[in-house]
Design a protein around this motif. Sequence first.
Motif, mmCIF file in Angstrom:
data_model
loop_
_atom_site.group_PDB
_atom_site.id
_atom_site.type_symbol
_atom_site.label_atom_id
_atom_site.label_comp_id
_atom_site.label_asym_id
_atom_site.label_seq_id
_atom_site.Cartn_x
_atom_site.Cartn_y
_atom_site.Cartn_z
ATOM 1 N N CYS A 1 0.805 -1.220 0.000
ATOM 2 C CA CYS A 1 0.000 0.000 0.000
ATOM 3 C C CYS A 1 0.838 1.270 0.000
ATOM 4 N N THR A 2 2.120 1.179 0.337
ATOM 5 C CA THR A 2 2.979 2.365 0.273
ATOM 6 C C THR A 2 3.961 2.310 -0.901
ATOM 7 N N TYR A 3 3.745 1.379 -1.822
ATOM 8 C CA TYR A 3 4.620 1.213 -2.982
ATOM 9 C C TYR A 3 4.615 2.482 -3.832
ATOM 10 N N HIS A 4 5.759 3.157 -3.918
ATOM 11 C CA HIS A 4 5.934 4.371 -4.726
ATOM 12 C C HIS A 4 5.008 5.512 -4.302
ATOM 13 N N VAL A 5 4.446 5.472 -3.112
ATOM 14 C CA VAL A 5 3.537 6.531 -2.666
ATOM 15 C C VAL A 5 4.339 7.759 -2.246
ATOM 16 N N ILE A 6 3.942 8.927 -2.739
ATOM 17 C CA ILE A 6 4.597 10.181 -2.370
ATOM 18 C C ILE A 6 3.542 11.244 -2.084
ATOM 19 N N SER A 7 3.912 12.195 -1.249
ATOM 20 C CA SER A 7 3.059 13.352 -1.003
ATOM 21 C C SER A 7 3.099 14.270 -2.225
ATOM 22 N N TYR A 8 1.973 14.895 -2.524
ATOM 23 C CA TYR A 8 1.967 15.908 -3.575
ATOM 24 C C TYR A 8 2.752 17.129 -3.110
ATOM 25 N N ASP A 9 3.384 17.807 -4.046
ATOM 26 C CA ASP A 9 4.134 19.020 -3.733
ATOM 27 C C ASP A 9 3.231 20.032 -3.029
ATOM 28 N N GLY A 10 3.737 20.609 -1.966
ATOM 29 C CA GLY A 10 3.005 21.643 -1.258
ATOM 30 C C GLY A 10 2.103 21.142 -0.147
ATOM 31 N N ILE A 11 1.838 19.839 -0.106
ATOM 32 C CA ILE A 11 0.937 19.306 0.919
ATOM 33 C C ILE A 11 1.545 19.391 2.323
ATOM 34 N N PRO A 12 2.805 18.974 2.532
ATOM 35 C CA PRO A 12 3.355 19.095 3.892
ATOM 36 C C PRO A 12 3.314 20.526 4.419
ATOM 37 N N GLU A 13 3.601 21.482 3.557
ATOM 38 C CA GLU A 13 3.562 22.881 3.964
ATOM 39 C C GLU A 13 2.133 23.316 4.299
ATOM 40 N N LEU A 14 1.165 22.863 3.490
ATOM 41 C CA LEU A 14 -0.237 23.188 3.755
ATOM 42 C C LEU A 14 -0.674 22.643 5.113
ATOM 43 N N LEU A 15 -0.327 21.405 5.389
ATOM 44 C CA LEU A 15 -0.711 20.794 6.665
ATOM 45 C C LEU A 15 -0.065 21.533 7.839
ATOM 46 N N ARG A 16 1.196 21.854 7.687
ATOM 47 C CA ARG A 16 1.899 22.550 8.758
ATOM 48 C C ARG A 16 1.284 23.926 9.027
ATOM 49 N N GLU A 17 0.949 24.662 7.983
ATOM 50 C CA GLU A 17 0.383 25.987 8.153
ATOM 51 C C GLU A 17 -1.038 25.931 8.708
ATOM 52 N N MET A 18 -1.801 24.927 8.292
ATOM 53 C CA MET A 18 -3.148 24.771 8.843
ATOM 54 C C MET A 18 -3.089 24.519 10.344
ATOM 55 N N LYS A 19 -2.176 23.658 10.761
ATOM 56 C CA LYS A 19 -2.040 23.378 12.187
ATOM 57 C C LYS A 19 -1.615 24.634 12.943
ATOM 58 N N ALA A 20 -0.764 25.433 12.342
ATOM 59 C CA ALA A 20 -0.328 26.671 12.980
ATOM 60 C C ALA A 20 -1.487 27.649 13.155
ATOM 61 N N LEU A 21 -2.478 27.560 12.280
ATOM 62 C CA LEU A 21 -3.665 28.400 12.381
ATOM 63 C C LEU A 21 -4.689 27.834 13.364
ATOM 64 N N GLY A 22 -4.384 26.683 13.951
ATOM 65 C CA GLY A 22 -5.283 26.077 14.921
ATOM 66 C C GLY A 22 -6.341 25.178 14.323
ATOM 67 N N ILE A 23 -6.190 24.810 13.049
ATOM 68 C CA ILE A 23 -7.150 23.926 12.394
ATOM 69 C C ILE A 23 -6.761 22.473 12.648
ATOM 70 N N ARG A 24 -7.704 21.683 13.146
ATOM 71 C CA ARG A 24 -7.446 20.263 13.370
ATOM 72 C C ARG A 24 -7.612 19.512 12.064
ATOM 73 N N LEU A 25 -6.781 18.499 11.868
ATOM 74 C CA LEU A 25 -6.711 17.800 10.587
ATOM 75 C C LEU A 25 -7.192 16.362 10.699
ATOM 76 N N ALA A 26 -7.905 15.921 9.670
ATOM 77 C CA ALA A 26 -8.409 14.548 9.631
ATOM 78 C C ALA A 26 -8.304 13.996 8.221
ATOM 79 N N VAL A 27 -8.316 12.678 8.122
ATOM 80 C CA VAL A 27 -8.320 11.976 6.837
ATOM 81 C C VAL A 27 -9.534 11.062 6.806
ATOM 82 N N LEU A 28 -10.257 11.083 5.692
ATOM 83 C CA LEU A 28 -11.373 10.157 5.473
ATOM 84 C C LEU A 28 -11.242 9.588 4.072
#
Length: 219
Positions: free
Chosen positions: A83-110
Motif C-alpha cells: 500500500c505504500t509502494y511508490h507513494v509520495i506526497s503531492y508538492d506543497g501538501i506538507p507545507e499546507l498541513l503545517r500551516e493549517m495546524k499553525a492556524l489552529g485547524i485540526r486535521l483529519a483523513v477520510l
Amino acid sequence: MYKICIFDLDGTLVDTLDSLTFSVNETLKEMELPPVSREECRIFVGEGARRLMEKALLAGGQENLQRIDEAMEIYGRIFDANCTYHVISYDGIPELLREMKALGIRLAVLSNKPDRQTVRVAEEIFGKDTFQWIQGQKAGIPRKPDPSAALKIAGELGARPEETIYIGDSEVDIATGTAAKMMTIGASWGFRGRAALEAAGAGVIADAPEEILKWIRET
C-alpha cells in the motif's frame, strides 16, 4: 474561522496511483486475467476497494463478476503488502498541513481505502502526530459519498459542519462534502482533474495546495 479540515487521501494528499495499479495488476495476474492500464486505474479508484476490483474485472471481460470474492481475497493480501509502494506526497501538501495546524485547524483523513491501509499510508508519509483522526473504509460504516463518516469526524473533533472544510479530488468527494453541508474544495491536481470537478458541481477548486491556504487566510 474553520476549526476542522477533513482530507481525502488518494489523489488529494498523496499520489497512490502506482501502488493501486501495481496491486490491481498483481491480483489480475494471479487470477490469470489481463492487466489494466494506469489510466484505467486512475478512473476506477475512488469508491472503495471492492468497486475498484469490480471495475478491473469488468475491464478484463468478467461481466458476471462471479470471481469478485476471489479477487478481493487476493487483492487484500497483495495491497496490504504494497500500500505504500511508490507513494509520495503531492508538492506543497506538507507545507499546507503545517500551516493549517499553525492556524489552529485540526486535521483529519477520510478515505474509501480500507482502514488499515489508510492509517498506514497517512502515518508513514506524514508522521503519527499530523492528523487528529484517520479513517478508512470500515465494516458497518457507509462509504463516501454518504456523509455519515465525515459528519461523525467533525463532531468528534468538536466542529459543526459549517465550521468544517472538506477537500478531495473526485466526484465522490464533492458529493460527500456537499451532502455534509461542509465547505467543499476540489483538488484539481489529483486523479480526476478540474473538468470532472466542475462537472460534479464543485464551487471552489484549487489547482495547488498553496491556493487553499491563501483562500483560508482570506476567508
